[in-house]
Design an enzyme around this catalytic site. Structure first.
Site, PDB file in Angstrom:
ATOM      1  N   HIS A  76       3.436  11.424   3.077  1.00 48.32           N
ATOM      2  CA  HIS A  76       3.074  11.316   4.306  1.00 48.32           C
ATOM      3  C   HIS A  76       4.388  11.104   5.204  1.00 48.32           C
ATOM      4  O   HIS A  76       5.538  10.954   4.677  1.00 48.32           O
ATOM      5  CB  HIS A  76       2.267   9.857   4.753  1.00 48.32           C
ATOM      6  N   GLU A 114       5.492   9.253   7.135  1.00 52.99           N
ATOM      7  CA  GLU A 114       6.343   7.614   7.250  1.00 52.99           C
ATOM      8  C   GLU A 114       6.863   7.493   5.816  1.00 52.99           C
ATOM      9  O   GLU A 114       7.904   6.792   5.730  1.00 52.99           O
ATOM     10  CB  GLU A 114       5.132   6.640   7.179  1.00 52.99           C
ATOM     11  N   CYS A 119      -2.138   5.546   7.725  1.00 47.46           N
ATOM     12  CA  CYS A 119      -3.332   5.472   6.841  1.00 47.46           C
ATOM     13  C   CYS A 119      -2.842   4.021   6.089  1.00 47.46           C
ATOM     14  O   CYS A 119      -1.959   3.372   6.228  1.00 47.46           O
ATOM     15  CB  CYS A 119      -3.392   6.509   5.964  1.00 47.46           C
ATOM     16  N   CYS A 128       0.089   3.789   3.786  1.00 49.24           N
ATOM     17  CA  CYS A 128       1.276   3.828   4.369  1.00 49.24           C
ATOM     18  C   CYS A 128       1.606   2.526   5.142  1.00 49.24           C
ATOM     19  O   CYS A 128       2.608   2.124   5.310  1.00 49.24           O
ATOM     20  CB  CYS A 128       1.287   5.018   5.456  1.00 49.24           C
TER      21      CYS A 128
END
Length: 154
Positions: A75, A77, A103, A106
């Site tokens: 992801h 992040e 999510c 994360c």
């Protein structure tokens, strides 16, 4: 002359970074800042040196994992945080700007690394068709300030 706020600059940068993504399902960008300085950037996609999903699987994207998510993707992040860690950049107390709310996985990483504020543009729950935005709820529960970014149209 109207000067853009740093929030506007960083979210616009996150939106532009998202365009670098090789994911055929979603394009997400992230910017990590400390005070008025950028400390790291990221966008979603497979780890460097593996496959670019839009080139190898342009129609359907990479194979799905057991939960129906991308099997290769990091992801945005995660990429921003991992780059900072790889380069010994301290991110404790940073602010994260991301185009899709984190999510739950994360969110746990964001909390653990000491990021104190998250601005997000779009909702992960809306994107996935979920009722709760679990990542946002988790971060708020444990004291991370989470704000939905609103574009101001002049």
């Amino acid at each position: 002359m109207n000067k853009p706020s740093f929030d506007d600059i960083y979210m616009e940068l996150a939106e532009n970074l998202a365009k670098r993504s090789h994911c055929v399902k979603a394009q997400v960008g992230a910017v990590l800042t400390k005070e008025t300085r950028i400390v790291s950037l990221g966008y979603n996609g497979p780890p460097a040196g593996t496959h670019n999903c839009d080139e190898v699987w342009p129609e359907q994207g990479c194979p799905r994992d057991s939960k129906g998510s991308c099997s290769l993707a990091l992801h945005a992040e995660q990429n921003a945080i991992l780059y900072a860690a790889k380069n010994n950049i301290t991110i404790e107390g940073c602010t994260l700007y991301v185009t899709l709310s984190p999510c739950i996985s994360c969110a746990r990483v964001i909390y653990t690394t000491g990021i104190k504020k998250v601005f997000y543009l779009n909702s992960y729950a809306d994107y996935k068709g979920l009722k709760p935005d679990e990542g946002v709820d988790f971060l708020e529960k444990f004291g991370v300030q989470v704000l939905r970014y609103k574009k101001i149209i002049a």
